[in-house]
Design an enzyme around this catalytic site. Structure first.
Site, mmCIF file in Angstrom:
data_model
loop_
_atom_site.group_PDB
_atom_site.id
_atom_site.type_symbol
_atom_site.label_atom_id
_atom_site.label_comp_id
_atom_site.label_asym_id
_atom_site.label_seq_id
_atom_site.Cartn_x
_atom_site.Cartn_y
_atom_site.Cartn_z
ATOM 1 N N TYR A 188 0.827 -1.213 0.000
ATOM 2 C CA TYR A 188 0.000 0.000 0.000
ATOM 3 C C TYR A 188 0.861 1.263 0.000
ATOM 4 O O TYR A 188 0.698 2.124 0.861
ATOM 5 C CB TYR A 188 -0.935 0.004 1.223
ATOM 6 C CG TYR A 188 -1.625 -1.328 1.423
ATOM 7 C CD1 TYR A 188 -2.651 -1.737 0.582
ATOM 8 C CD2 TYR A 188 -1.207 -2.194 2.433
ATOM 9 C CE1 TYR A 188 -3.253 -2.963 0.736
ATOM 10 C CE2 TYR A 188 -1.817 -3.434 2.595
ATOM 11 C CZ TYR A 188 -2.829 -3.814 1.742
ATOM 12 O OH TYR A 188 -3.420 -5.034 1.907
ATOM 13 N N TYR A 232 -12.380 -7.318 5.906
ATOM 14 C CA TYR A 232 -11.206 -7.387 5.026
ATOM 15 C C TYR A 232 -10.923 -8.856 4.705
ATOM 16 O O TYR A 232 -10.844 -9.690 5.609
ATOM 17 C CB TYR A 232 -9.967 -6.756 5.679
ATOM 18 C CG TYR A 232 -8.737 -6.939 4.818
ATOM 19 C CD1 TYR A 232 -8.545 -6.174 3.665
ATOM 20 C CD2 TYR A 232 -7.793 -7.928 5.111
ATOM 21 C CE1 TYR A 232 -7.451 -6.374 2.844
ATOM 22 C CE2 TYR A 232 -6.684 -8.128 4.288
ATOM 23 C CZ TYR A 232 -6.526 -7.352 3.160
ATOM 24 O OH TYR A 232 -5.445 -7.559 2.344
ATOM 25 N N ASP A 257 -13.779 -16.544 7.475
ATOM 26 C CA ASP A 257 -12.406 -16.150 7.189
ATOM 27 C C ASP A 257 -11.681 -16.018 8.528
ATOM 28 O O ASP A 257 -11.839 -15.023 9.235
ATOM 29 C CB ASP A 257 -12.403 -14.823 6.414
ATOM 30 C CG ASP A 257 -11.002 -14.288 6.150
ATOM 31 O OD1 ASP A 257 -10.043 -14.842 6.715
ATOM 32 O OD2 ASP A 257 -10.875 -13.315 5.383
ATOM 33 N N LYS A 281 -2.074 -16.856 7.435
ATOM 34 C CA LYS A 281 -1.197 -16.109 8.351
ATOM 35 C C LYS A 281 -0.400 -16.972 9.352
ATOM 36 O O LYS A 281 0.697 -17.397 9.020
ATOM 37 C CB LYS A 281 -1.995 -15.023 9.046
ATOM 38 C CG LYS A 281 -2.331 -13.875 8.078
ATOM 39 C CD LYS A 281 -2.766 -12.608 8.785
ATOM 40 C CE LYS A 281 -2.714 -11.405 7.887
ATOM 41 N NZ LYS A 281 -3.957 -11.091 7.170
HETATM 42 C C1 LIG Z 1 -4.452 -10.967 5.808
HETATM 43 C C2 LIG Z 1 -5.856 -11.396 5.583
HETATM 44 C C3 LIG Z 1 -6.285 -11.931 4.348
HETATM 45 C C4 LIG Z 1 -5.370 -12.020 3.149
HETATM 46 O O1 LIG Z 1 -4.291 -12.849 3.368
HETATM 47 P P1 LIG Z 1 -2.953 -12.666 2.487
HETATM 48 O O2 LIG Z 1 -2.092 -13.808 2.929
HETATM 49 O O3 LIG Z 1 -2.401 -11.328 2.841
HETATM 50 O O4 LIG Z 1 -3.363 -12.767 1.064
HETATM 51 C C5 LIG Z 1 -7.592 -12.347 4.245
HETATM 52 N N1 LIG Z 1 -8.457 -12.244 5.284
HETATM 53 C C6 LIG Z 1 -8.081 -11.749 6.473
HETATM 54 C C7 LIG Z 1 -9.074 -11.690 7.586
HETATM 55 C C8 LIG Z 1 -6.772 -11.292 6.668
HETATM 56 O O5 LIG Z 1 -6.418 -10.768 7.846
#
Ligand SMILES: *Cc1c(COP(=O)(O)O)cnc(C)c1O
Length: 428
Positions: free
Chosen positions: A17, A144, A245, A274
């Site tokens: 970013y 997000y 997610d 992550k």
């Molecule tokens: C970081 C994140 C993503 C994207 O993961 P990347 O490995 O950066 O592509 C998707 N959803 C959530 C909730 C995140 O924190």
């Protein structure tokens, strides 16, 4: 030498970013160990970010390093089409045993965003197999889910700046985000917007996707478990699959192994990423129910159409295995609960600070919501001088420290935040 390195970096290398014309200052890190990032002149700073929610057991961990070394002796990579390997098998066994029984099939991919794309593609194929061309997804504002196109299309329109990609992004449905906070009273009005949208579009919605309990960088909100419970009931009623997610929240961050455990609801699809490799290499997983997997697989197409080149990379799988083995010792429970207690003691009183709108803590997540936008470059410089690494965004100063942090190190982080709040130069 390093001066010219930093100059080269500014001139030629994009950061996340960032602008190539006016980049924010960058710090060169020579090495990292435990909770410390070592700067070029030898001083060390305490990492409050776990390299974006990932490095839960700290940097340069001998167990994780050994897992990589042992795997590298055998092979670093093999294609996953037509061949398989023990590290992937043992990782998927672990993921299936850690998650609810319903989640039975694993798709491994390269990053969180891709895990979300995979979930979305799966649901489009699922409805195709059932003879319906559904492509609409319902989510909530302030979410997000990543930076690839489908992931962006379900992330908050303001934050991921949908207007830049206007005409290219699929249009999805956004319910108002819940107001009822995690440990405050539940207000059932929170549901009105979601209920309206799902009722009105129930025959067109392919899936509901959201972050359970904790909305991450979309706004760092912790919402009431009842919201998740009621949403699940609505999804069940309309036979719409729900995707959680847990890319940021998975593996203990919120005080539960998975955030959905706070509400006792189980998704049809679960995305992980992550912290899955303990912050070592990129890897993500999309777990699906047998029912969804079978419906996709029994269709005319007969297979799921996705297959990254580095799918199930053995190094990533090996280190994820070692990382999850450490998680299975359950040491994280006491670590996260100690962090939570200390964050509550040190951050919650800051609510009375005139520059603070809200302070909230859940598990090993501490958030200070300020009344004004933060001057990132200036506050960052101050934090580094204080010996800590904290990267705020917009009006939010938040920390998600490694679970292994001790109370003195954590105090350095929270003290730095308290002091920073007193300096008007850090706020715009
Ligand atoms: C970081 C994140 C993503 C994207 O993961 P990347 O490995 O950066 O592509 C998707 N959803 C959530 C909730 C995140 O924190």
């Amino acid at each position: 030498m390093s001066q010219s390195n930093i100059f080269f970096d500014r001139k030629h290398i994009w950061h996340p970013y960032s602008s190539m014309v006016k980049p924010l200052p960058c710090y060169i890190i020579k090495s990292a160990k435990g909770v410390y990032l070592k700067l070029k002149h030898g001083s060390s700073i305490i990492d409050g970010m776990s390299s974006w929610w990932s490095t839960i057991h700290g940097y340069n961990h001998p167990i994780l390093n050994n897992a990589l070394k042992n795997q590298i002796k055998k092979m670093s990579h093999i294609m996953f089409g037509g061949i398989t390997h023990p590290s992937a098998i043992s990782l998927c066994r672990k993921l299936i045993s850690l998650t609810p029984k319903k989640l039975d099939c694993v798709f491994l991919s390269d990053s969180g965003s891709v895990a979300i794309e995979v979930a979305i593609k799966m649901l489009i194929q699922y409805w195709r197999s059932l003879g319906q061309k559904r492509k609409l997804f319902l989510t909530i504002r302030d979410g997000y889910h990543g930076d690839t196109f489908a992931a962006m299309s379900i992330s908050d329109p303001k934050n991921s700046i949908h207007r830049i990609y206007h005409n290219f992004l699929p249009k999805n449905l956004f319910a108002k985000s819940p107001i009822s906070a995690f440990n405050k009273t539940w207000n059932s009005n929170d549901l009105i917007s979601f209920k309206y949208l799902i009722e009105k579009n129930s025959s067109k919605i392919a899936g509901v996707i959201l972050e359970p309990i904790v909305q991450g960088v979309g706004g760092m909100n912790f919402y009431h478990p009842n919201y998740l419970k009621k949403i699940k009931i609505l999804c069940d009623y309309y036979h719409i699959p729900i995707v959680f997610d847990e890319i940021a929240t998975g593996f203990g961050r919120t005080g539960k192994l998975f955030a959905f455990e706070h509400a006792n609801v189980i998704p049809d699809i679960l995305c992980l990423g992550k912290a899955i490799t303990g912050g070592t290499i990129t890897l993500a997983a999309t777990l699906t129910s047998r029912k969804i997997a079978n419906i996709i697989s029994e269709s005319k197409i007969g297979c799921f159409m996705h297959g990254p080149t580095y799918m199930a990379n053995p190094l990533a799988c090996a280190v994820a295995n070692a990382n999850i083995k450490m998680i299975q010792t359950n040491k994280w429970k006491i670590q996260v609960s100690n962090i939570e207690k200390q964050l509550c003691d040190s951050l919650l009183p800051l609510i009375s600070h005139p520059r603070v709108i809200d302070a909230r803590v859940l598990g090993a997540i501490g958030v200070i919501e300020c009344s004004k936008l933060i001057n990132i470059a200036m506050i960052q410089k101050f934090f580094v001088k204080k010996g800590v690494w904290i990267r705020p965004f917009k009006k939010l100063i938040y920390i998600v420290p490694p679970y292994i942090i001790n109370s003195n190190q954590l105090k350095m982080l929270t003290d730095a935040i308290s002091v920073a709040l007193n300096n008007s130069a850090f706020f715009i």
